[in-house]
Design an enzyme around this catalytic site. Structure first.
Site, mmCIF file in Angstrom:
data_model
loop_
_atom_site.group_PDB
_atom_site.id
_atom_site.type_symbol
_atom_site.label_atom_id
_atom_site.label_comp_id
_atom_site.label_asym_id
_atom_site.label_seq_id
_atom_site.Cartn_x
_atom_site.Cartn_y
_atom_site.Cartn_z
ATOM 1 N N CYS A 118 0.852 -1.201 0.000
ATOM 2 C CA CYS A 118 0.000 0.000 0.000
ATOM 3 C C CYS A 118 0.884 1.246 0.000
ATOM 4 C CB CYS A 118 -0.863 -0.007 1.254
ATOM 5 S SG CYS A 118 -1.735 -1.552 1.473
ATOM 6 N N ARG B 207 1.300 1.886 -6.315
ATOM 7 C CA ARG B 207 1.532 0.865 -5.269
ATOM 8 C C ARG B 207 0.250 0.106 -4.943
ATOM 9 N NH1 ARG B 207 6.190 1.513 -2.123
ATOM 10 N NH2 ARG B 207 5.191 0.518 -0.335
ATOM 11 N N TRP C 260 -3.679 -1.693 -1.283
ATOM 12 C CA TRP C 260 -3.596 -2.908 -2.097
ATOM 13 C C TRP C 260 -3.949 -4.029 -1.115
ATOM 14 C CZ3 TRP C 260 -3.007 -4.403 -7.070
ATOM 15 C CH2 TRP C 260 -2.700 -5.727 -7.310
ATOM 16 N N ASN D 243 1.014 -0.074 6.173
ATOM 17 C CA ASN D 243 1.440 -0.848 5.003
ATOM 18 C C ASN D 243 2.171 -2.066 5.541
ATOM 19 O OD1 ASN D 243 2.201 -1.789 2.520
ATOM 20 N ND2 ASN D 243 4.006 -0.466 2.392
ATOM 21 N N GLY D 244 1.686 -3.265 5.203
ATOM 22 C CA GLY D 244 2.356 -4.481 5.674
ATOM 23 C C GLY D 244 1.341 -5.579 5.954
ATOM 24 N N GLU E 227 8.545 -20.416 -19.939
ATOM 25 C CA GLU E 227 8.399 -19.057 -19.377
ATOM 26 C C GLU E 227 9.464 -18.130 -19.968
ATOM 27 O OE1 GLU E 227 6.203 -17.533 -18.003
ATOM 28 O OE2 GLU E 227 7.127 -15.796 -17.032
ATOM 29 N N LYS F 260 8.584 -14.698 -21.987
ATOM 30 C CA LYS F 260 9.135 -13.399 -21.566
ATOM 31 C C LYS F 260 9.806 -12.714 -22.752
ATOM 32 C CE LYS F 260 7.439 -12.636 -18.371
ATOM 33 N NZ LYS F 260 6.459 -13.610 -18.229
ATOM 34 N N GLU G 75 7.192 -11.652 -25.545
ATOM 35 C CA GLU G 75 6.170 -10.618 -25.269
ATOM 36 C C GLU G 75 6.767 -9.232 -25.065
ATOM 37 O OE1 GLU G 75 3.807 -11.040 -21.719
ATOM 38 O OE2 GLU G 75 5.374 -12.118 -20.681
ATOM 39 N N HIS H 127 13.129 -35.010 -31.925
ATOM 40 C CA HIS H 127 11.857 -35.288 -32.617
ATOM 41 C C HIS H 127 11.427 -34.130 -33.498
ATOM 42 C CE1 HIS H 127 11.533 -38.839 -30.090
ATOM 43 N NE2 HIS H 127 11.967 -38.075 -29.119
ATOM 44 N N LYS I 275 -2.424 -6.017 -19.383
ATOM 45 C CA LYS I 275 -1.974 -6.664 -18.147
ATOM 46 C C LYS I 275 -2.955 -7.752 -17.729
ATOM 47 C CE LYS I 275 0.480 -7.611 -14.650
ATOM 48 N NZ LYS I 275 1.681 -8.452 -14.917
HETATM 49 C C1 AGP Z 1 2.680 -13.101 -18.705
HETATM 50 O O1 AGP Z 1 3.875 -12.357 -18.722
HETATM 51 C C2 AGP Z 1 1.559 -12.395 -19.427
HETATM 52 N N1 AGP Z 1 1.353 -11.110 -18.938
HETATM 53 C C3 AGP Z 1 0.311 -13.258 -19.535
HETATM 54 O O2 AGP Z 1 0.676 -14.490 -20.121
HETATM 55 C C4 AGP Z 1 -0.425 -13.569 -18.214
HETATM 56 O O3 AGP Z 1 0.339 -14.469 -17.444
HETATM 57 C C5 AGP Z 1 -1.768 -14.234 -18.569
HETATM 58 O O4 AGP Z 1 -2.524 -13.310 -19.315
HETATM 59 C C6 AGP Z 1 -2.554 -14.673 -17.341
HETATM 60 O O5 AGP Z 1 -2.909 -13.553 -16.564
HETATM 61 P P1 AGP Z 1 -3.460 -13.811 -15.072
HETATM 62 O O6 AGP Z 1 -2.359 -14.472 -14.326
HETATM 63 O O7 AGP Z 1 -3.787 -12.438 -14.558
HETATM 64 O O8 AGP Z 1 -4.664 -14.696 -15.177
#
Ligand code: AGP
Length: 605
Positions: free
Chosen positions: A2, A27, A74, A98-99, A478, A482, A485, A501, A600
């Site tokens: 927060c 935050r 938050w 905050n905590g 992953e 990363k 994207e 394969h 996001k």
């Molecule tokens: C990951 O870096 C991306 N931003 C995306 O794959 C994300 O993980 C996915 O959209 C799932 O989002 P969520 O965890 O909020 O459900």
């Protein structure tokens, strides 16, 4: 995570509090509020949702005061709501926090026995009543006594209507900074809130209490002994300040992972007893379940794949892991013997919500792992394991991912111990290693410059392969995600054993191959895969365990990581792939925090 702001001086505190909260909105922003002292009365103004809602209330009421505290929330305990919004008060005392307080339920019970009534679900309100219960006409003394009774992390700003000439601050495991100026003084969680007013700061240290008046700042330790704190001059631009000096939120969030992991496990285990403690799951009757279904999207799905390893290894329960957009359209076999686990940072991903609703309708019990209290997925779950990563601003998920994996590790232990498959001794051993993780991650973060140098060498390639085996195969996925994207470079994660394969046909000097080769029971197989790539003029970047000097013979770059169990090596390898992707994208001058075409939270199909 927060945001706190406090002011005492000759200006109108309301304006300064609102401006400060605006600067701290990154935050967390599920609710906000301020408390000011007007005509010997504490006036509290709170709102749910964005800070704008509070600003609208303030512009209507126009409170004027020379002292006040403010908070943007938050949620960690209690969903986002008016009642749970800070400041919280108790008979003429108001505070913001905050905590995360670990023993707030015990304190709450004791205070209820003394007749205190509670309006909210928060741990913060408990602190307000605790301070009041210790108050004997000296707010500093009351805070000093109280902070020794609470366990957990806290940054507090406290005001009392009986002592309107001072603000009391206290910090333990949660940041708090004082801004100093002539005839006025400030406090905040972070300097962005204060840099418009001063460049002179005192950064409170662990277990500091401070008394702010408009003309003085006095610091003490929790025993009441005066301490000297240096006044630092900090000239920094506001945007840089929000990122705490990092170039991007993603970089800041990569570095926040040790703290985020500590906050996620805080209060959820007893090392001396060798137990994982998840009271929020006690109404989930594990005995009924014949299998688990983990369902998620993107990075959260990768976390689920790691969770499968953990749960099958430690709880001996079969686990299926599905991508939500596939799961929701299949004729799944779901019944009351299925535990459906939804993993989601935002708790608002449309596909994951849809999958959850299908499973629920067919009789499954629903457990979610989520970073946002009160989000849709948590509201529709039977139980939620909350990660405490704090707001994740960068679109590319980093600290949310590693805290999801921590949650799955803790859940695997919890289910294993409930089934009697894990002894207390074994759990003690596992928890001891988990508690070393933040420090080991700090060690890997010190390799940042080396990884940045590797990024410079590889930023112009047009395609990458990421290879891993066993519990590190999802980390290969992953790492590829990363890179894709945020740098827009094509990358593919693959099980290393699958090279023969098909993918090995891709190998040549234009295809960098990132191989996770840290110590594991399949290390020899991974080494063979590296040699196969090398034999075809492939370019290899590898992670290995410190002390391993054989892999570097076959690599362009070899990153040596601290020794750790194979199961927990996923965390160290994740830091490396996050940093590599980050630096390649930064080198390319791309918008790391808001990559093109991405959101996001994917709240639509
Ligand atoms: C990951 O870096 C991306 N931003 C995306 O794959 C994300 O993980 C996915 O959209 C799932 O989002 P969520 O965890 O909020 O459900």
């Amino acid at each position: 995570m927060c945001g706190i702001v406090a002011y005492i001086g000759s200006k109108n505190a309301t304006d300064i509090l609102i401006e400060g909260l605006t600067r701290l909105e990154y935050r967390g922003y599920d609710s906000a509020g301020i408390a000011v002292i007007i005509n010997n009365k504490i006036e509290v103004f709170r709102s749910v949702g964005k800070l704008l809602n509070l600003k609208n209330i303030i512009s209507e009421k126009k409170p004027v005061s020379n002292i006040g505290i403010g908070h943007t929330r938050w949620a960690t305990h209690g969903k986002p709501s008016y009642e749970n919004a800070h400041p919280h008060s108790s008979f003429g005392i108001s505070l913001v926090h905050n905590g995360i307080i670990e023993n707030y339920l015990d304190i709450k019970r004791n205070l209820a026995d003394k007749g205190y009534k509670f309006e909210s679900e928060t741990d913060t309100e408990v602190i307000a009543h605790l301070i009041h219960s210790n108050y004997k006409d000296d707010i500093f003394e009351a805070v000093k006594v109280s902070v020794k009774q609470i366990k957990g992390s806290f940054a507090l700003a406290v005001i009392s209507v009986n002592e309107p000439d001072k603000i009391i601050l206290a910090r333990h495991d949660s940041p708090l900074v004082i801004g100093i100026s002539d005839g006025e003084n400030f406090a905040a969680s972070d300097i962005p809130a204060l840099i418009s007013y001063t460049n002179k700061f005192i950064f409170l240290e662990e277990n500091d209490i401070a008394v702010l008046t408009k003309d003085s700042v006095t610091c003490f330790d929790f025993e009441g002994k005066k301490t000297d704190r240096e006044i630092k001059i900090v000239d920094i631009n506001p945007v840089m300040a929000e990122k705490a000096g990092y170039r991007h939120f993603m970089q800041k969030e990569i570095y926040e992972q040790p703290r985020a992991i500590i906050d996620t496990i805080r209060g959820k285990y007893s090392l001396e007893e060798g137990m994982v403690l998840l009271p929020e799951l006690q109404n989930i009757s594990i005995e009924n379940f014949k299998r688990f279904n983990i369902v998620a999207c993107g990075t959260s799905w990768h976390a689920g794949l790691i969770g499968k390893f953990y749960i099958e290894k430690y709880a001996k329960i079969p686990v299926e892991v599905d991508i939500a957009s596939e799961y929701r359209y299949r004729d799944n076999i779901i019944d009351k013997n299925t535990l459906f686990i939804a993993i989601s940072q935002s708790g608002e991903t449309a596909d994951t919500i849809a999958a959850l609703r299908i499973a629920k309708k067919k009789g499954a019990s629903i457990l979610s792992i989520c970073n946002v209290i009160g989000s849709t997925i948590t509201r529709e779950s039977d139980a939620t394991f909350y990660t405490h990563a704090g707001p994740e601003i960068g679109v590319a998920s980093t600290k949310a991912f590693t805290t999801q994996v921590v949650a799955l590790f803790m859940l695997a232990i919890y289910f294993g111990q409930r089934k009697g498959d894990l002894s207390c001794e074994k759990v003690k051993e596992m928890l001891s290693e988990l508690l070393k993780l933040p420090e080991l991650i700090e060690h890997v973060l010190k390799l940042d410059e080396k990884i940045e140098n590797i990024a410079r060498n590889f930023k112009d390639f047009s395609s990458f392969l990421y290879l891993g085996r066993n519990v590190n195969y999802p980390v290969a996925l992953e790492g590829a995600l990363k890179l894709k994207e945020i740098s827009y470079i094509h990358a593919e994660g693959y099980p290393a054993g699958e090279m023969k394969h098909g993918p090995i046909a891709l190998i040549d000097k234009n295809m960098p191959v990132f191989v996770i080769a840290t110590d594991s029971k399949v290390y020899d197989k991974v080494l063979a895969n590296i040699q196969e790539v090398k034999a075809r003029d492939g370019i290899v970047i590898a992670t290995v365990t410190e002390g391993n000097n054989e892999v570097e013979k076959f690599t362009e770059f070899c990153i040596k990581l601290p020794e750790i169990s194979e199961e927990l090596s996923v965390f160290l390898n994740s830091i490396v792939v996050q940093l590599l992707a980050y630096h390649i994208a930064a080198e390319l001058g791309l918008d790391v925090d808001q990559p093109r075409n991405l959101a996001k939270s994917v709240t639509v199909e």
